[in-house]
Design an enzyme around this catalytic site. Sequence first.
Site, PDB file in Angstrom:
ATOM      1  CB  THR A 131      84.718  72.367  37.660  1.00  0.00           C
ATOM      2  OG1 THR A 131      84.804  73.382  38.749  1.00  0.00           O
ATOM      3  CG2 THR A 131      85.342  71.136  38.169  1.00  0.00           C
ATOM      4  CD  GLU A 133      87.656  72.992  43.714  1.00  0.00           C
ATOM      5  OE1 GLU A 133      87.254  74.370  43.491  1.00  0.00           O
ATOM      6  OE2 GLU A 133      88.177  72.878  44.617  1.00  0.00           O
ATOM      7  CE1 TYR A 155      82.390  68.763  41.731  1.00  0.00           C
ATOM      8  CE2 TYR A 155      84.262  70.300  41.544  1.00  0.00           C
ATOM      9  CZ  TYR A 155      82.938  69.904  41.137  1.00  0.00           C
ATOM     10  OH  TYR A 155      82.238  70.566  40.287  1.00  0.00           O
ATOM     11  CE  LYS A 159      82.160  67.871  37.976  1.00  0.00           C
ATOM     12  NZ  LYS A 159      81.081  67.767  37.123  1.00  0.00           N
TER      13      LYS A 159
HETATM   14  P1  NAP Z   1      73.822  70.618  41.658  1.00  0.00           P
HETATM   15  O1  NAP Z   1      72.762  71.839  41.837  1.00  0.00           O
HETATM   16  O2  NAP Z   1      74.412  70.151  42.888  1.00  0.00           O
HETATM   17  O3  NAP Z   1      73.137  69.441  40.866  1.00  0.00           O
HETATM   18  C1  NAP Z   1      73.809  68.242  40.984  1.00  0.00           C
HETATM   19  C2  NAP Z   1      72.916  67.404  40.029  1.00  0.00           C
HETATM   20  O4  NAP Z   1      73.133  65.949  40.096  1.00  0.00           O
HETATM   21  C3  NAP Z   1      71.409  67.098  40.826  1.00  0.00           C
HETATM   22  O5  NAP Z   1      70.471  66.961  40.015  1.00  0.00           O
HETATM   23  C4  NAP Z   1      71.766  65.830  41.625  1.00  0.00           C
HETATM   24  O6  NAP Z   1      70.688  65.278  41.947  1.00  0.00           O
HETATM   25  C5  NAP Z   1      72.330  65.040  40.613  1.00  0.00           C
HETATM   26  N1  NAP Z   1      72.920  63.927  41.188  1.00  0.00           N
HETATM   27  C6  NAP Z   1      74.110  63.784  42.056  1.00  0.00           C
HETATM   28  N2  NAP Z   1      74.335  62.701  42.143  1.00  0.00           N
HETATM   29  C7  NAP Z   1      73.744  61.842  41.496  1.00  0.00           C
HETATM   30  C8  NAP Z   1      73.549  60.322  41.109  1.00  0.00           C
HETATM   31  N3  NAP Z   1      74.683  59.478  41.774  1.00  0.00           N
HETATM   32  N4  NAP Z   1      73.024  59.949  40.041  1.00  0.00           N
HETATM   33  C9  NAP Z   1      72.482  60.804  39.160  1.00  0.00           C
HETATM   34  N5  NAP Z   1      72.217  62.185  39.750  1.00  0.00           N
HETATM   35  C10 NAP Z   1      72.896  62.650  40.597  1.00  0.00           C
HETATM   36  O7  NAP Z   1      74.920  71.295  40.839  1.00  0.00           O
HETATM   37  P2  NAP Z   1      75.046  72.567  39.920  1.00  0.00           P
HETATM   38  O8  NAP Z   1      75.418  73.627  40.423  1.00  0.00           O
HETATM   39  O9  NAP Z   1      73.635  72.546  38.918  1.00  0.00           O
HETATM   40  O10 NAP Z   1      76.209  72.029  38.519  1.00  0.00           O
HETATM   41  C11 NAP Z   1      75.921  71.123  37.588  1.00  0.00           C
HETATM   42  C12 NAP Z   1      77.036  70.488  37.445  1.00  0.00           C
HETATM   43  O11 NAP Z   1      78.148  71.500  36.813  1.00  0.00           O
HETATM   44  C13 NAP Z   1      77.661  69.638  38.189  1.00  0.00           C
HETATM   45  O12 NAP Z   1      78.492  68.653  37.516  1.00  0.00           O
HETATM   46  C14 NAP Z   1      79.014  70.505  38.910  1.00  0.00           C
HETATM   47  O13 NAP Z   1      80.018  69.741  39.565  1.00  0.00           O
HETATM   48  C15 NAP Z   1      79.224  71.079  37.566  1.00  0.00           C
HETATM   49  N6  NAP Z   1      79.773  72.575  38.097  1.00  0.00           N
HETATM   50  C16 NAP Z   1      79.097  73.503  38.642  1.00  0.00           C
HETATM   51  C17 NAP Z   1      79.562  74.760  38.761  1.00  0.00           C
HETATM   52  C18 NAP Z   1      78.767  75.759  39.884  1.00  0.00           C
HETATM   53  O14 NAP Z   1      79.324  76.673  40.101  1.00  0.00           O
HETATM   54  N7  NAP Z   1      77.537  75.517  39.974  1.00  0.00           N
HETATM   55  C19 NAP Z   1      80.728  75.309  38.220  1.00  0.00           C
HETATM   56  C20 NAP Z   1      81.460  74.437  37.498  1.00  0.00           C
HETATM   57  C21 NAP Z   1      81.003  73.080  37.373  1.00  0.00           C
HETATM   58  P3  NAP Z   1      69.481  65.856  43.474  1.00  0.00           P
HETATM   59  O15 NAP Z   1      68.741  66.886  43.159  1.00  0.00           O
HETATM   60  O16 NAP Z   1      68.956  64.340  43.473  1.00  0.00           O
HETATM   61  O17 NAP Z   1      70.615  66.051  44.601  1.00  0.00           O
HETATM   62  N1  GDD Z   2      80.379  75.929  51.240  1.00  0.00           N
HETATM   63  C1  GDD Z   2      81.189  76.925  51.970  1.00  0.00           C
HETATM   64  N2  GDD Z   2      80.505  76.821  53.251  1.00  0.00           N
HETATM   65  N3  GDD Z   2      82.215  77.360  51.536  1.00  0.00           N
HETATM   66  C2  GDD Z   2      82.917  78.312  52.390  1.00  0.00           C
HETATM   67  C3  GDD Z   2      82.274  78.615  53.748  1.00  0.00           C
HETATM   68  C4  GDD Z   2      81.075  77.985  54.184  1.00  0.00           C
HETATM   69  O1  GDD Z   2      80.582  77.881  55.109  1.00  0.00           O
HETATM   70  N4  GDD Z   2      83.212  79.566  54.420  1.00  0.00           N
HETATM   71  C5  GDD Z   2      84.056  79.715  53.414  1.00  0.00           C
HETATM   72  N5  GDD Z   2      83.913  79.054  52.147  1.00  0.00           N
HETATM   73  C6  GDD Z   2      84.641  79.096  51.055  1.00  0.00           C
HETATM   74  C7  GDD Z   2      85.164  77.739  50.529  1.00  0.00           C
HETATM   75  O2  GDD Z   2      86.215  77.467  51.487  1.00  0.00           O
HETATM   76  C8  GDD Z   2      85.589  78.273  49.197  1.00  0.00           C
HETATM   77  O3  GDD Z   2      86.898  78.733  49.023  1.00  0.00           O
HETATM   78  C9  GDD Z   2      84.690  79.164  48.784  1.00  0.00           C
HETATM   79  O4  GDD Z   2      83.905  79.706  49.904  1.00  0.00           O
HETATM   80  C10 GDD Z   2      83.402  78.728  47.796  1.00  0.00           C
HETATM   81  O5  GDD Z   2      82.910  77.615  48.249  1.00  0.00           O
HETATM   82  P1  GDD Z   2      81.504  76.930  47.580  1.00  0.00           P
HETATM   83  O6  GDD Z   2      80.529  77.959  47.452  1.00  0.00           O
HETATM   84  O7  GDD Z   2      81.182  75.769  48.397  1.00  0.00           O
HETATM   85  O8  GDD Z   2      81.830  76.830  46.158  1.00  0.00           O
HETATM   86  P2  GDD Z   2      83.370  75.851  45.419  1.00  0.00           P
HETATM   87  O9  GDD Z   2      84.219  76.972  44.987  1.00  0.00           O
HETATM   88  O10 GDD Z   2      84.020  75.160  46.443  1.00  0.00           O
HETATM   89  O11 GDD Z   2      82.772  74.925  44.273  1.00  0.00           O
HETATM   90  C11 GDD Z   2      81.671  75.315  43.579  1.00  0.00           C
HETATM   91  O12 GDD Z   2      82.172  75.701  42.452  1.00  0.00           O
HETATM   92  C12 GDD Z   2      82.938  75.030  41.478  1.00  0.00           C
HETATM   93  C13 GDD Z   2      83.543  75.684  40.356  1.00  0.00           C
HETATM   94  O13 GDD Z   2      84.796  76.514  40.819  1.00  0.00           O
HETATM   95  C14 GDD Z   2      80.836  74.398  43.229  1.00  0.00           C
HETATM   96  O14 GDD Z   2      79.462  74.743  42.441  1.00  0.00           O
HETATM   97  C15 GDD Z   2      81.487  73.236  42.554  1.00  0.00           C
HETATM   98  O15 GDD Z   2      80.456  72.081  42.009  1.00  0.00           O
HETATM   99  C16 GDD Z   2      81.996  74.000  41.236  1.00  0.00           C
HETATM  100  O16 GDD Z   2      82.717  73.077  40.392  1.00  0.00           O
END
Ligand code: NAP
Ligand code: GDD
Length: 343
Positions: A131, A133, A155, A159
């Site tokens: 990620t 992050e 987190y 990662k």
């Molecule tokens: P998500 O929607 O939060 O999905 C997370 C998945 O992990 C869900 O299926 C969740 O199950 C499962 N999980 C959580 N804890 C678990 C455990 N203890 N054992 C087994 N399964 C578990 O995340 P996503 O957005 O699809 O992201 C997929 C991956 O990419 C994650 O690793 C995330 O950190 C990474 N990532 C995401 C982003 C982004 O912007 N979306 C960017 C960079 C990296 P439940 O459905 O039961 O909760």
């Molecule tokens: N969630 C959330 N809720 N974020 C907020 C809010 C709020 O009410 N207000 C402001 N933010 C700001 C957070 O402080 C952060 O700077 C930004 O919005 C994005 O927050 P999120 O949407 O929670 O995403 P993230 O960037 O922290 O994390 C996501 O992206 C990562 C990749 O860069 C997640 O999907 C991570 O799993 C992923 O790795």
Amino acid sequence: MKKKIALITGITGQDGSYLSEYLLKKKYIVHGLNRRTSLFNTDRIDHLFNGKKYKNSFFLHYGDLTDPGSIDEIIRKVKPDEIYHLAAQSHVKVSFETPEYTTNTIALGTLRILESIRKNNSKIKFYNASTSEMYGDTKKSPQDEKTTFLPNSPYGIAKLYSHLLTKHYREAYKIFACSGILFNHESPRRGQTFVTKKIISALVKIKNGEQDCLYLGNLYSKRDWGHAREYVEAQHKMLQMKKPDDFVISTGKQYSIKTFVNKVLSQLKIKGKWQGKGLNENYTCRGKKIIAISKKYFRPQDVTNLLGNSKKAKKFLNWKPKIKLDDLIFEMIEEETKISNNT
Ligand code: NAP
Ligand code: GDD
């Protein structure tokens, strides 16, 4: 020809659901590791699981990242050609509140899978969900595969462990192990507590008179937002390369949270004005405060400046994003409007 078998952890999540659809269309047999929850957690994949179409090609198995025995058992039973490891406690703010659980699922979860691959069949290809992050406090922008990682959340730190471990198993044990350093990607299937979904869901409700006010935290951090449906294609492409490697996946465009809010307000034709500063900043519409700031949504440390350079992915994976942020917002609003009209 024998069909390829994929095992997806995190199959019930946003990316897991899009990746399942993508692989099933490519004629894979898809298995998913699904954790037990007290309410059903399969909404995003019910359309694949129910019905006849994928009856013989889509399977779920109970397991948990914190339970090494279950992981090992599933890998031995399924005998996958490819593992897409997407499961994680994926919420950055929550990781400050549950640092040990976050580290257990992310860091040790990845270790448990890689150890099972190493012991059972080192020919299994492995994708690790890294990620942006991990860049944390970096001052360098844009960020690419060579940028130094300076994570600033439990987190991000967990990662980075997974990322380095994936590289280590690739080099030490010659396992085909890749990490995709994905920047934020969203979709109508995004979890409710991530900022894009939270903003769109609340503003649609406010427009329909079902909610009074949206409370947000830091409006000034910047993100590089893409569409999850396109990003899972890159995950698959990485495992089809001749050699394993790590790739940044991003759009190369950056917006602040406030600009994102303004784009949603504009598409919803909500007219009003911003006023105040800091915790008093707010947005009023026809004399009513509809957006306000709450301390509750700030993090002990935030990642303020994410902007990715995915030139390497374009060159070697022939991958580049096509969906623009305005179109992603449009799709998310459409979905939220449907939900709001049905309730
Ligand atoms: P998500 O929607 O939060 O999905 C997370 C998945 O992990 C869900 O299926 C969740 O199950 C499962 N999980 C959580 N804890 C678990 C455990 N203890 N054992 C087994 N399964 C578990 O995340 P996503 O957005 O699809 O992201 C997929 C991956 O990419 C994650 O690793 C995330 O950190 C990474 N990532 C995401 C982003 C982004 O912007 N979306 C960017 C960079 C990296 P439940 O459905 O039961 O909760
Ligand atoms: N969630 C959330 N809720 N974020 C907020 C809010 C709020 O009410 N207000 C402001 N933010 C700001 C957070 O402080 C952060 O700077 C930004 O919005 C994005 O927050 P999120 O949407 O929670 O995403 P993230 O960037 O922290 O994390 C996501 O992206 C990562 C990749 O860069 C997640 O999907 C991570 O799993 C992923 O790795």
